[in-house]
Design an enzyme around this catalytic site. Structure first.
Site, mmCIF file in Angstrom:
data_model
loop_
_atom_site.group_PDB
_atom_site.id
_atom_site.type_symbol
_atom_site.label_atom_id
_atom_site.label_comp_id
_atom_site.label_asym_id
_atom_site.label_seq_id
_atom_site.Cartn_x
_atom_site.Cartn_y
_atom_site.Cartn_z
ATOM 1 N N ASP A 140 0.522 -5.831 -9.586
ATOM 2 C CA ASP A 140 1.044 -4.715 -8.793
ATOM 3 C C ASP A 140 1.166 -3.515 -9.718
ATOM 4 O OD1 ASP A 140 2.308 -3.222 -6.735
ATOM 5 O OD2 ASP A 140 4.278 -3.723 -7.535
ATOM 6 N N SER A 141 1.334 -2.346 -9.126
ATOM 7 C CA SER A 141 1.555 -1.141 -9.916
ATOM 8 C C SER A 141 2.870 -1.236 -10.693
ATOM 9 C CB SER A 141 1.591 0.069 -8.993
ATOM 10 O OG SER A 141 2.585 -0.125 -8.003
ATOM 11 N N GLU A 181 13.423 1.133 -6.497
ATOM 12 C CA GLU A 181 13.418 1.002 -7.965
ATOM 13 C C GLU A 181 14.791 1.319 -8.550
ATOM 14 O OE1 GLU A 181 10.631 0.712 -10.380
ATOM 15 O OE2 GLU A 181 9.366 -0.071 -8.781
ATOM 16 N N CYS A 215 3.863 -1.763 1.958
ATOM 17 C CA CYS A 215 4.048 -1.552 0.527
ATOM 18 C C CYS A 215 4.968 -2.664 0.041
ATOM 19 C CB CYS A 215 4.695 -0.184 0.302
ATOM 20 S SG CYS A 215 5.346 0.061 -1.348
ATOM 21 N N CYS A 254 -0.101 -5.292 -3.994
ATOM 22 C CA CYS A 254 0.176 -3.854 -4.000
ATOM 23 C C CYS A 254 -0.572 -3.248 -2.815
ATOM 24 C CB CYS A 254 -0.334 -3.264 -5.317
ATOM 25 S SG CYS A 254 -0.234 -1.472 -5.397
ATOM 26 N N HIS A 293 7.199 -2.853 -2.058
ATOM 27 C CA HIS A 293 8.610 -2.529 -2.317
ATOM 28 C C HIS A 293 9.448 -2.592 -1.027
ATOM 29 C CE1 HIS A 293 7.294 -0.929 -6.163
ATOM 30 N NE2 HIS A 293 8.544 -0.673 -6.496
HETATM 31 N N1 DGL Z 1 3.244 -1.225 -5.238
HETATM 32 C C1 DGL Z 1 2.919 -0.041 -4.490
HETATM 33 C C2 DGL Z 1 2.419 -0.439 -3.101
HETATM 34 O O1 DGL Z 1 2.633 -1.560 -2.645
HETATM 35 C C3 DGL Z 1 4.092 0.893 -4.373
HETATM 36 C C4 DGL Z 1 4.470 1.584 -5.650
HETATM 37 C C5 DGL Z 1 3.459 2.598 -6.100
HETATM 38 O O2 DGL Z 1 3.327 3.684 -5.499
HETATM 39 O O3 DGL Z 1 2.789 2.300 -7.069
HETATM 40 O O4 DGL Z 1 1.810 0.370 -2.458
#
Ligand code: DGL
Length: 270
Positions: free
Chosen positions: A10-11, A152, A186, A73, A188
Protein backbone atom coordinates in the site's frame (compact mmCIF):
# COMPACT_ATOMS: atom_id res chain seq x y z
CA UNK A 1 0.61 -26.28 -1.81
CA UNK A 2 2.89 -23.26 -1.87
CA UNK A 3 4.63 -22.06 1.29
CA UNK A 4 6.01 -18.83 -0.20
CA UNK A 5 4.61 -15.66 1.41
CA UNK A 6 1.79 -13.48 0.15
CA UNK A 7 2.99 -10.02 -0.87
CA UNK A 8 0.79 -7.08 0.09
CA UNK A 9 1.53 -3.41 -0.47
CA UNK A 10 0.00 0.00 0.00
CA UNK A 11 1.06 3.62 -0.24
CA UNK A 12 1.19 3.62 3.56
CA UNK A 13 -0.47 1.83 6.41
CA UNK A 14 -4.10 1.74 5.22
CA UNK A 15 -3.40 -1.56 3.45
CA UNK A 16 -2.92 -3.14 6.86
CA UNK A 17 -6.74 -3.26 7.02
CA UNK A 18 -6.39 -5.85 4.22
CA UNK A 19 -3.60 -7.69 6.09
CA UNK A 20 -5.84 -7.88 9.14
CA UNK A 21 -8.50 -9.63 7.05
CA UNK A 22 -5.95 -11.93 5.42
CA UNK A 23 -4.56 -13.01 8.76
CA UNK A 24 -8.08 -13.74 10.00
CA UNK A 25 -9.03 -15.73 6.89
CA UNK A 26 -5.68 -17.37 6.16
CA UNK A 27 -3.84 -17.77 9.46
CA UNK A 28 -1.34 -20.25 7.99
CA UNK A 29 0.01 -17.85 5.35
CA UNK A 30 3.24 -15.89 5.72
CA UNK A 31 2.74 -12.27 4.68
CA UNK A 32 5.29 -9.73 3.47
CA UNK A 33 3.82 -6.23 3.69
CA UNK A 34 5.33 -3.12 2.17
CA UNK A 35 3.96 0.29 3.17
CA UNK A 36 5.44 3.25 1.30
CA UNK A 37 5.25 5.46 4.38
CA UNK A 38 7.99 7.74 3.07
CA UNK A 39 6.03 8.67 -0.08
CA UNK A 40 2.41 8.49 1.11
CA UNK A 41 -0.03 9.84 -0.10
CA UNK A 42 -0.30 8.50 -3.64
CA UNK A 43 -3.91 9.60 -4.08
CA UNK A 44 -3.13 13.25 -4.74
CA UNK A 45 -0.38 12.49 -7.31
CA UNK A 46 -0.42 12.19 -11.07
CA UNK A 47 -0.74 8.87 -12.94
CA UNK A 48 2.93 8.57 -13.96
CA UNK A 49 4.20 9.02 -10.42
CA UNK A 50 1.70 6.51 -9.03
CA UNK A 51 2.74 4.02 -11.72
CA UNK A 52 6.44 4.48 -11.01
CA UNK A 53 5.87 3.96 -7.29
CA UNK A 54 3.63 0.92 -7.86
CA UNK A 55 6.29 -0.70 -10.10
CA UNK A 56 8.95 -0.20 -7.42
CA UNK A 57 6.66 -1.58 -4.71
CA UNK A 58 5.95 -4.66 -6.83
CA UNK A 59 9.65 -5.14 -7.65
CA UNK A 60 10.43 -5.08 -3.94
CA UNK A 61 7.81 -7.72 -3.15
CA UNK A 62 9.05 -9.91 -6.01
CA UNK A 63 12.54 -9.71 -4.49
CA UNK A 64 11.01 -11.36 -1.41
CA UNK A 65 9.92 -14.38 -3.45
CA UNK A 66 6.19 -13.89 -2.91
CA UNK A 67 3.66 -16.22 -4.55
CA UNK A 68 0.89 -13.65 -4.99
CA UNK A 69 0.73 -9.84 -4.97
CA UNK A 70 -2.18 -7.92 -3.52
CA UNK A 71 -2.27 -4.17 -4.07
CA UNK A 72 -4.14 -3.17 -0.91
CA UNK A 73 -4.44 0.39 -2.15
CA UNK A 74 -7.42 1.85 -3.99
CA UNK A 75 -5.23 4.37 -5.80
CA UNK A 76 -2.74 1.81 -7.15
CA UNK A 77 -5.52 -0.65 -8.00
CA UNK A 78 -7.24 2.08 -10.01
CA UNK A 79 -4.09 3.08 -11.88
CA UNK A 80 -1.91 0.01 -12.47
CA UNK A 81 -2.90 -1.44 -15.86
CA UNK A 82 -4.36 -4.95 -15.99
CA UNK A 83 -2.22 -5.70 -19.08
CA UNK A 84 0.95 -4.97 -17.12
CA UNK A 85 -0.26 -6.99 -14.13
CA UNK A 86 -0.90 -9.96 -16.41
CA UNK A 87 2.80 -10.01 -17.36
CA UNK A 88 4.05 -10.27 -13.76
CA UNK A 89 5.69 -13.57 -12.83
CA UNK A 90 3.11 -14.15 -10.07
CA UNK A 91 -0.65 -13.48 -9.95
CA UNK A 92 -1.75 -9.96 -8.98
CA UNK A 93 -4.96 -8.80 -7.33
CA UNK A 94 -6.10 -5.22 -6.81
CA UNK A 95 -8.96 -4.13 -4.57
CA UNK A 96 -11.18 -2.51 -7.20
CA UNK A 97 -12.59 -5.51 -9.09
CA UNK A 98 -13.58 -7.46 -5.98
CA UNK A 99 -15.19 -4.43 -4.29
CA UNK A 100 -17.11 -3.59 -7.48
CA UNK A 101 -18.39 -7.17 -7.67
CA UNK A 102 -19.49 -7.10 -4.05
CA UNK A 103 -21.31 -3.78 -4.64
CA UNK A 104 -23.01 -5.22 -7.73
CA UNK A 105 -24.42 -8.05 -5.61
CA UNK A 106 -25.41 -5.72 -2.74
CA UNK A 107 -27.31 -3.04 -4.65
CA UNK A 108 -31.08 -3.36 -5.07
CA UNK A 109 -31.85 0.16 -6.28
CA UNK A 110 -28.90 0.25 -8.75
CA UNK A 111 -27.74 3.48 -7.15
CA UNK A 112 -24.18 3.02 -5.97
CA UNK A 113 -21.92 5.56 -4.28
CA UNK A 114 -18.15 5.46 -4.77
CA UNK A 115 -15.73 7.40 -2.58
CA UNK A 116 -11.94 7.35 -2.82
CA UNK A 117 -8.84 9.46 -3.30
CA UNK A 118 -8.71 12.08 -6.07
CA UNK A 119 -6.70 9.67 -8.28
CA UNK A 120 -9.15 6.81 -7.76
CA UNK A 121 -12.19 8.93 -8.60
CA UNK A 122 -10.42 10.55 -11.57
CA UNK A 123 -9.48 7.14 -12.99
CA UNK A 124 -13.13 6.07 -13.32
CA UNK A 125 -12.03 2.53 -12.37
CA UNK A 126 -15.10 1.68 -10.29
CA UNK A 127 -17.45 3.32 -12.77
CA UNK A 128 -16.15 1.25 -15.69
CA UNK A 129 -16.57 -2.03 -13.81
CA UNK A 130 -19.92 -1.18 -12.26
CA UNK A 131 -21.36 -0.27 -15.67
CA UNK A 132 -20.35 -3.71 -16.93
CA UNK A 133 -21.72 -5.51 -13.88
CA UNK A 134 -24.97 -3.61 -13.24
CA UNK A 135 -26.88 -2.55 -16.35
CA UNK A 136 -28.46 0.89 -15.88
CA UNK A 137 -26.49 1.60 -12.70
CA UNK A 138 -26.48 5.16 -11.39
CA UNK A 139 -23.14 6.08 -9.84
CA UNK A 140 -22.61 8.92 -7.39
CA UNK A 141 -18.90 9.52 -6.90
CA UNK A 142 -16.95 11.79 -4.63
CA UNK A 143 -13.26 12.27 -3.88
CA UNK A 144 -12.73 12.58 -0.11
CA UNK A 145 -9.11 13.77 0.20
CA UNK A 146 -9.38 14.72 3.87
CA UNK A 147 -10.36 11.22 5.03
CA UNK A 148 -6.80 9.85 4.75
CA UNK A 149 -5.16 12.51 6.96
CA UNK A 150 -8.02 12.15 9.45
CA UNK A 151 -7.36 8.43 9.78
CA UNK A 152 -3.56 8.82 9.80
CA UNK A 153 -3.89 11.29 12.66
CA UNK A 154 -6.26 9.15 14.71
CA UNK A 155 -9.45 11.19 14.13
CA UNK A 156 -11.80 8.23 13.63
CA UNK A 157 -13.13 7.22 17.01
CA UNK A 158 -16.93 7.10 17.16
CA UNK A 159 -18.43 10.54 17.51
CA UNK A 160 -15.19 12.40 16.78
CA UNK A 161 -16.47 15.91 16.01
CA UNK A 162 -13.87 16.69 13.33
CA UNK A 163 -14.48 13.42 11.46
CA UNK A 164 -18.24 13.94 11.81
CA UNK A 165 -18.02 17.36 10.20
CA UNK A 166 -15.86 16.15 7.30
CA UNK A 167 -18.09 13.12 6.71
CA UNK A 168 -21.14 15.40 6.56
CA UNK A 169 -19.38 17.73 4.17
CA UNK A 170 -18.39 14.99 1.72
CA UNK A 171 -21.28 12.58 2.03
CA UNK A 172 -24.35 14.81 2.26
CA UNK A 173 -24.82 14.83 -1.56
CA UNK A 174 -24.12 11.07 -1.75
CA UNK A 175 -26.77 10.34 0.87
CA UNK A 176 -29.21 12.79 -0.72
CA UNK A 177 -28.85 10.94 -4.05
CA UNK A 178 -30.38 7.87 -2.35
CA UNK A 179 -27.61 5.29 -2.89
CA UNK A 180 -28.24 1.92 -1.23
CA UNK A 181 -24.59 0.81 -1.48
CA UNK A 182 -21.42 2.78 -0.84
CA UNK A 183 -17.96 1.59 -1.86
CA UNK A 184 -15.33 2.76 0.63
CA UNK A 185 -12.83 2.88 -2.24
CA UNK A 186 -9.69 3.47 -0.21
CA UNK A 187 -8.06 1.16 2.30
CA UNK A 188 -8.01 3.88 4.97
CA UNK A 189 -11.76 4.38 4.95
CA UNK A 190 -12.80 1.19 6.81
CA UNK A 191 -11.45 2.91 9.95
CA UNK A 192 -14.24 5.47 9.49
CA UNK A 193 -16.81 2.78 8.67
CA UNK A 194 -18.85 3.06 11.82
CA UNK A 195 -19.14 6.85 11.56
CA UNK A 196 -19.85 6.71 7.83
CA UNK A 197 -22.46 4.01 8.51
CA UNK A 198 -24.10 6.14 11.18
CA UNK A 199 -24.32 9.05 8.74
CA UNK A 200 -25.52 7.05 5.72
CA UNK A 201 -28.09 5.07 7.73
CA UNK A 202 -28.68 1.35 8.30
CA UNK A 203 -30.13 0.69 4.83
CA UNK A 204 -26.90 1.55 3.01
CA UNK A 205 -24.47 -1.37 2.49
CA UNK A 206 -20.85 -0.33 3.00
CA UNK A 207 -18.28 -2.19 0.91
CA UNK A 208 -14.82 -2.60 2.44
CA UNK A 209 -12.31 -3.13 -0.41
CA UNK A 210 -9.57 -4.78 1.68
CA UNK A 211 -12.03 -7.30 3.08
CA UNK A 212 -13.56 -8.05 -0.32
CA UNK A 213 -10.09 -8.61 -1.81
CA UNK A 214 -9.00 -10.83 1.08
CA UNK A 215 -12.10 -13.01 0.62
CA UNK A 216 -11.36 -13.29 -3.11
CA UNK A 217 -7.69 -14.05 -2.54
CA UNK A 218 -8.60 -16.90 -0.21
CA UNK A 219 -10.85 -18.45 -2.88
CA UNK A 220 -8.18 -18.03 -5.56
CA UNK A 221 -5.49 -19.68 -3.45
CA UNK A 222 -7.86 -22.58 -2.74
CA UNK A 223 -8.83 -22.95 -6.42
CA UNK A 224 -5.23 -22.86 -7.65
CA UNK A 225 -3.93 -25.18 -4.90
CA UNK A 226 -1.61 -22.44 -3.63
CA UNK A 227 -2.48 -22.50 0.09
CA UNK A 228 0.41 -22.79 2.52
CA UNK A 229 0.60 -25.84 4.72
CA UNK A 230 1.33 -24.66 8.23
CA UNK A 231 -0.91 -23.70 11.12
CA UNK A 232 0.55 -20.30 11.96
CA UNK A 233 2.02 -17.91 9.43
CA UNK A 234 4.39 -15.05 10.19
CA UNK A 235 4.23 -11.47 9.01
CA UNK A 236 7.18 -9.32 8.01
CA UNK A 237 6.58 -5.60 7.57
CA UNK A 238 8.66 -3.21 5.48
CA UNK A 239 8.29 0.56 5.29
CA UNK A 240 10.11 3.31 3.42
CA UNK A 241 10.06 5.78 6.34
CA UNK A 242 11.33 5.23 9.86
CA UNK A 243 10.12 2.08 11.60
CA UNK A 244 9.11 4.17 14.63
CA UNK A 245 6.27 5.75 12.65
CA UNK A 246 5.04 2.27 11.79
CA UNK A 247 5.16 1.12 15.40
CA UNK A 248 3.11 4.11 16.51
CA UNK A 249 0.26 3.52 14.03
CA UNK A 250 0.24 -0.17 13.12
CA UNK A 251 -1.99 -1.24 16.02
CA UNK A 252 -4.74 1.00 14.78
CA UNK A 253 -4.87 -0.76 11.41
CA UNK A 254 -3.92 -4.28 12.42
CA UNK A 255 -5.84 -4.58 15.67
CA UNK A 256 -5.04 -7.73 17.62
CA UNK A 257 -3.21 -9.20 14.63
CA UNK A 258 -0.10 -7.13 15.01
CA UNK A 259 3.20 -8.94 15.17
CA UNK A 260 6.22 -9.59 13.05
CA UNK A 261 9.46 -7.82 12.27
CA UNK A 262 9.59 -4.26 10.87
CA UNK A 263 12.40 -3.02 8.61
CA UNK A 264 13.07 0.10 6.59
CA UNK A 265 13.65 -0.27 2.83
CA UNK A 266 15.26 2.12 0.32
CA UNK A 267 12.40 1.72 -2.13
CA UNK A 268 13.82 4.08 -4.76
CA UNK A 269 16.56 1.50 -5.39
CA UNK A 270 14.02 -0.94 -6.84
N1 DGL B 1 -3.89 3.80 0.28
C1 DGL B 1 -4.51 4.82 -0.52
C2 DGL B 1 -5.75 4.25 -1.20
O1 DGL B 1 -6.27 3.21 -0.80
C3 DGL B 1 -4.87 6.04 0.29
C4 DGL B 1 -3.71 6.86 0.75
C5 DGL B 1 -3.01 7.58 -0.36
O2 DGL B 1 -3.54 8.56 -0.92
O3 DGL B 1 -1.92 7.15 -0.68
O4 DGL B 1 -6.22 4.83 -2.13
Amino acid sequence: MDNRPLGVFDSGLGGLTGVKELRRLLPGEDIVYFGDTGRVPYGSRGRDTILQYARQDIAFLLSKNVKYIMAACGTVSSTYPAAEAAKLPVPYLGVVSTAAREAAVATRSRKVGVIGTAATIRSGSYETLLRQLVPGVEIVKRACPMFVPLVENGYFNDGNPVAKLVIEEYLTPVRAAGVDTLILGCTHYPLLKSMIGAFMGPDVALIDPGKAAADALKSMLEDKGLLAQRSEGRAAFYVSDSVDTFAASADVFLGPYRGGSVEQVAIDQF
